[in-house]
Design a protein around this motif. Structure first.
Motif, PDB file in Angstrom:
ATOM      1  N   LEU A 117      53.514 -96.893 -17.315  1.00 15.73           N
ATOM      2  CA  LEU A 117      52.338 -96.482 -16.648  1.00 15.73           C
ATOM      3  C   LEU A 117      51.082 -97.149 -17.313  1.00 15.73           C
ATOM      4  CD1 LEU A 117      50.603 -95.222 -14.294  1.00 15.73           C
ATOM      5  CD2 LEU A 117      50.850 -93.099 -15.850  1.00 15.73           C
ATOM      6  N   GLU A 118      50.450 -98.129 -16.678  1.00 16.38           N
ATOM      7  CA  GLU A 118      49.426 -98.933 -17.004  1.00 16.38           C
ATOM      8  C   GLU A 118      48.716 -99.532 -15.784  1.00 16.38           C
ATOM      9  OE1 GLU A 118      46.243 -99.936 -18.469  1.00 16.38           O
ATOM     10  OE2 GLU A 118      47.894 -99.418 -20.279  1.00 16.38           O
ATOM     11  N   ASP A 119      47.226 -99.006 -15.735  1.00 12.05           N
ATOM     12  CA  ASP A 119      46.613 -99.372 -14.555  1.00 12.05           C
ATOM     13  C   ASP A 119      45.913-100.795 -14.766  1.00 12.05           C
ATOM     14  OD1 ASP A 119      44.886 -98.495 -16.419  1.00 12.05           O
ATOM     15  OD2 ASP A 119      43.592 -97.318 -14.794  1.00 12.05           O
ATOM     16  N   ASP A 120      45.607-101.202 -16.024  1.00 13.24           N
ATOM     17  CA  ASP A 120      44.972-102.641 -16.378  1.00 13.24           C
ATOM     18  C   ASP A 120      46.185-103.476 -16.179  1.00 13.24           C
ATOM     19  OD1 ASP A 120      44.224-104.944 -17.915  1.00 13.24           O
ATOM     20  OD2 ASP A 120      42.461-103.553 -18.078  1.00 13.24           O
ATOM     21  N   ARG A 138      49.000 -85.417 -17.163  1.00 15.02           N
ATOM     22  CA  ARG A 138      49.440 -84.555 -15.767  1.00 15.02           C
ATOM     23  C   ARG A 138      50.918 -85.432 -15.285  1.00 15.02           C
ATOM     24  NH1 ARG A 138      44.584 -84.550 -11.893  1.00 15.02           N
ATOM     25  NH2 ARG A 138      44.405 -86.422 -12.698  1.00 15.02           N
ATOM     26  N   THR A 139      50.930 -86.578 -15.496  1.00 19.24           N
ATOM     27  CA  THR A 139      52.349 -87.405 -15.112  1.00 19.24           C
ATOM     28  C   THR A 139      53.464 -86.728 -16.142  1.00 19.24           C
ATOM     29  OG1 THR A 139      51.086 -89.336 -14.220  1.00 19.24           O
ATOM     30  CG2 THR A 139      53.485 -89.484 -14.793  1.00 19.24           C
ATOM     31  N   LEU A 140      53.152 -86.560 -17.409  1.00 21.38           N
ATOM     32  CA  LEU A 140      54.211 -86.136 -18.259  1.00 21.38           C
ATOM     33  C   LEU A 140      54.709 -84.769 -17.795  1.00 21.38           C
ATOM     34  CD1 LEU A 140      56.293 -86.240 -20.594  1.00 21.38           C
ATOM     35  CD2 LEU A 140      54.251 -85.478 -21.893  1.00 21.38           C
ATOM     36  N   ALA A 188      52.565 -91.446 -25.858  1.00 18.17           N
ATOM     37  CA  ALA A 188      51.204 -91.446 -25.156  1.00 18.17           C
ATOM     38  C   ALA A 188      50.666 -92.851 -25.853  1.00 18.17           C
ATOM     39  CB  ALA A 188      50.481 -90.147 -25.669  1.00 18.17           C
ATOM     40  N   SER A 189      49.524 -93.211 -24.962  1.00 20.58           N
ATOM     41  CA  SER A 189      48.877 -94.412 -25.333  1.00 20.58           C
ATOM     42  C   SER A 189      47.474 -94.541 -24.672  1.00 20.58           C
ATOM     43  CB  SER A 189      49.566 -95.779 -24.886  1.00 20.58           C
ATOM     44  OG  SER A 189      48.780 -97.028 -25.286  1.00 20.58           O
ATOM     45  N   LEU A 235      53.085 -94.027 -21.175  1.00 22.20           N
ATOM     46  CA  LEU A 235      52.180 -93.303 -20.265  1.00 22.20           C
ATOM     47  C   LEU A 235      50.588 -93.711 -21.034  1.00 22.20           C
ATOM     48  CD1 LEU A 235      53.966 -90.006 -19.763  1.00 22.20           C
ATOM     49  CD2 LEU A 235      53.797 -92.199 -18.364  1.00 22.20           C
ATOM     50  N   ASP A 236      49.747 -94.385 -20.194  1.00 27.59           N
ATOM     51  CA  ASP A 236      48.548 -94.525 -20.432  1.00 27.59           C
ATOM     52  C   ASP A 236      47.699 -93.024 -19.858  1.00 27.59           C
ATOM     53  OD1 ASP A 236      45.791 -95.116 -20.861  1.00 27.59           O
ATOM     54  OD2 ASP A 236      45.643 -96.740 -19.485  1.00 27.59           O
ATOM     55  N   LEU A 237      47.009 -92.381 -20.991  1.00 28.35           N
ATOM     56  CA  LEU A 237      46.476 -91.271 -20.694  1.00 28.35           C
ATOM     57  C   LEU A 237      45.207 -91.399 -19.947  1.00 28.35           C
ATOM     58  CD1 LEU A 237      46.365 -89.918 -24.232  1.00 28.35           C
ATOM     59  CD2 LEU A 237      47.913 -89.420 -22.498  1.00 28.35           C
TER      60      LEU A 237
END
Length: 706
Positions: free
Chosen positions: A587-590, A648-650, A664-665, A636-638
């Motif tokens: 999970l990474e939005d960049d 919240r995804t976790l 966590a990242s 997971l990107d926090l």
């Protein structure tokens, strides 16, 4: 008078004696009337002189007072009779000089009555004889007036004939002088009393005016420490009458966190100690609160004479505007610091980006020509690592990182870190670290950074060499000492780091802990700011003592631990585990970061699926689990801007699969979920930026444990 004339024919001498006694008695009788009617000292003296001449037939009378000047002159203040310039023509003193050995001077000096029976022949009267004889003075008596201590006044009476004063008349005149002395003393006492009353009325009026017009609130506390009275400003400010302040519960006018018990204790303290000053939070009648400064003063009052009088006065000053001005000043100071911080960050990052872009462009150029560019890529990677260290320091300063607190051996951390930092330097290390020093509650990694930064600061301060002294001791802070340090009471370990360098300029001391403030050309200005941030987030306090030419001393208080440090806290890291092929959900939005992560993972043969939102991640994980293709790990990107973040995804993923292996990242500081990742359900944490080896080794280690 007919009887006196008959006696003169029978016995002239007896008649003269009777006449003298009668005139003395006459002056006595009239003097009593004068004293009753007269309330002014000057008028009393003048009327007595007039009485002696007009009623009693004396040739002249005058009253004088001895002056305290160097010549000790006698100053005439009242006179009557055939004086005709006599007192202006002569000079009378009360010193032991020729001018002070006459009747007046001796009477003042000795305090006893003096008689000059024949002024024409008395040798002591030589300085004034000519003037006296010319005015028809035959004899005189000088009567001391005991109006001050010692005697300083004298009543002088002159008769026309020599030997005019016999013993009976002298006795009566001495009694007259005594009465005059008492009358003068009474008048002066009354004058002082009236002056004191006027002064008291004036002061009372002034105090009442101040009481009414004071911009501060004034409370008077009477017996029982209850409110006895308040000024008008208090009623206006609180929005209620003095009766309301007296009768309503005290809690109504006390703001949190204070209590009525605390207020009464403060007043009792003022009664014991005389004065107490403190800051307080008050509450108006309408419920609004306000900060204030309170000054309590004990009133020194005779309680036996005034049992109901106020005991304590409280001056209350509203601090709302002052606090607002302080906040505005702090805001401007922060903006100034932020300006310095932003400029420093831009400078450092531009330098690092120049190194990265320059080396990458050179590497591309060499590769296009078929040449190797390994050393250029290594230099670019080195610049990236320096940037990572800089962001780590910035984030530690800005947000701190929630420390992983555990019992930590401060002695071991200090010795290992200091020796490493000083290796090869000309600085001598001296330590005073007791073997029995208790552990501290601290994050060992952050504590190492604190010691490292302080030692490096000392090294930079002493480039030509010097002595660095590091000591530690246990301190037990009571309530008062702890409050002075801004800490909670308890046991603390004080770490002291002192150098004998040039010291710090007093003008620079307030800014030493500001980010990007430095006086050295080779300094970043983040070392001490980071130290201050770490220490505060450990529940401690750091203080700096420095004088130009006298070195610099840092004193750090850290909470002591009740438990010893864990065994193997500083054991060597285990070798990297072997790697195998994994399925990883990211999970990474960049997009740029996502593609780099994909490339790193696929370079080792891992299967990768990318998602940009938490909801997509949940769907992807659920679908894979349903198909029997569970992901081995989820990165997971926090921080997901505008979407479902990693934490919240976790939580949703654990509802689907309680055994999910999540990492966590985040690009923020190592705080919150990063620092305490296990409490939030993560198996591991990987702060950004990270190298490929760090990501791959972490995945391998996690999967090996599974």
């Amino acid at each position: 008078m007919d009887e006196l004339a008959r006696w003169r024919r029978i016995d002239p001498a007896a008649a003269d004696r009777l006449a003298r006694r009668l005139r003395a008695l006459e002056i006595f009788r009239h003097f009593g009337e004068i004293v009753v009617k007269t309330r002014d000292e000057q008028r009393l003296l003048q009327q007595l002189c007039d009485l002696a001449v007009d009623v009693c037939g004396y040739r002249m009378a005058w009253v004088g007072f001895g002056r305290e000047d160097a010549e000790r002159r006698v100053q005439p203040v009242a006179s009557a009779g055939h004086e005709t310039g006599y007192l202006e023509a002569i000079e009378v003193r009360w010193s032991d000089t020729p001018e002070g050995r006459g009747p007046t001077g001796r009477a003042i000096r000795t305090g006893r009555p003096q008689i000059a029976r024949d002024l024409a022949r008395d040798p002591a009267y030589a300085p004034w004889r000519e003037e006296a004889v010319a005015r028809g003075y035959g004899s005189s008596v000088a009567l001391p007036l005991e109006v001050d201590e010692p005697v300083r006044g004298c009543l002088n009476i002159y008769a026309a004939e020599p030997n005019a004063f016999d013993d009976d008349e002298l006795g009566l005149l001495c009694r007259l002088a005594d009465s005059l002395s008492h009358a003068i003393c009474a008048l002066r006492l009354e004058q002082k009393r009236r002056a004191a009353e006027r002064e008291l009325r004036a002061k009372t009026a002034l105090l009442q005016a101040i009481y009414r017009a004071s911009p501060d609130m004034i409370f008077l506390h009477g017996p029982g420490l209850q409110i006895a009275d308040v000024n008008e400003q208090t009623e206006r400010f609180y929005g209620c009458s003095v009766e309301a302040l007296r009768t309503l519960p005290p809690q109504r006018f006390i703001g949190p966190p204070h209590t009525p018990e605390e207020a009464f204790e403060r007043v009792e303290q003022a009664l014991r100690e005389g004065a107490v000053d403190f800051e307080w939070v008050g509450r108006r009648y309408d419920g609004t609160t306000f900060p204030c400064e309170v000054r309590l003063r004990r009133l020194e009052i005779d309680l036996e004479q005034h049992p109901d009088a106020p005991r304590v006065v409280a001056l209350v000053r509203d601090l709302t505007e002052r606090k607002r001005a302080e906040r505005e000043r702090m805001r401007l100071e922060k903006l100034r610091s932020l300006g310095v911080l932003a400029g420093g960050i831009a400078h450092d990052f531009n330098n690092m980006l120049t190194g990265i872009l320059g080396n990458l462009s050179l590497a591309r150029s060499r590769m296009e020509r078929g040449l190797r560019a390994d050393h250029l890529l290594a230099q670019a990677e080195s610049a990236c690592l320096r940037a990572r260290n800089l962001t780590g320091q910035l984030l530690t300063f800005a947000r701190g990182g929630s420390p992983q607190v555990a019992p930590t051996d401060l002695r071991q951390v200090v010795l290992e870190t200091a020796r490493f930092c000083l290796s090869g330097s000309p600085i001598e290390l001296r330590t005073a670290l007791p073997d029995a020093l208790p552990a501290v509650r601290a994050d060992a990694t952050q504590l190492t950074q604190v010691v490292q930064n302080l030692v490096i600061n000392a090294v930079q301060a002493m480039p030509e060499g010097g002595t660095l002294t590091i000591g530690a001791e246990l301190r037990d802070l009571g309530p008062e000492t702890a409050r002075a340090h801004g800490l909670a009471p308890g046991r603390y370990v004080q770490l002291t780091v002192a150098d004998d360098g040039p010291g710090i300029d007093p003008e620079d001391l307030p800014r030493v802990f500001d980010p990007y403030f430095t006086t050295r050309t080779d300094g970043t200005g983040l070392g001490l700011a980071t130290v201050d941030s770490i220490v505060r987030r450990h529940g401690g306090r750091i203080e700096l003592i420095s004088q130009p030419g006298e070195g610099t001393r840092f004193e750090i208080l850290l909470p002591a631990s009740e438990h010893p440090p864990a065994e193997g806290a500083h054991a060597a890291p285990a070798p990297a585990p072997a790697r195998r092929r994994l399925r990883v959900l990211v999970l990474e939005d960049d997009p740029g970061v996502a593609e780099v992560v994909r490339a790193i993972l696929e370079s080792e043969g891992h299967e990768v699926e990318l998602t940009r939102d938490g909801h997509d991640t949940i769907d992807a994980y659920g679908d894979a689990l349903a198909d029997g293709q569970r992901f081995d790990a989820v990165l997971l990107d926090l921080t997901i801007v505008g979407g479902l973040d990693g934490r919240r995804t976790l939580a949703r993923l654990r509802e689907i699969d309680p055994e999910v292996c999540a990492i966590a990242s985040s690009g923020y500081s190592a705080g919150g979920e990063i620092a305490d990742h296990e409490r939030h359900g993560f198996r591991a944490a990987l702060p950004k930026p990270y190298r490929a080896e760090e990501l791959l080794d972490l995945l391998a280690a996690l999967c090996e444990r599974r």
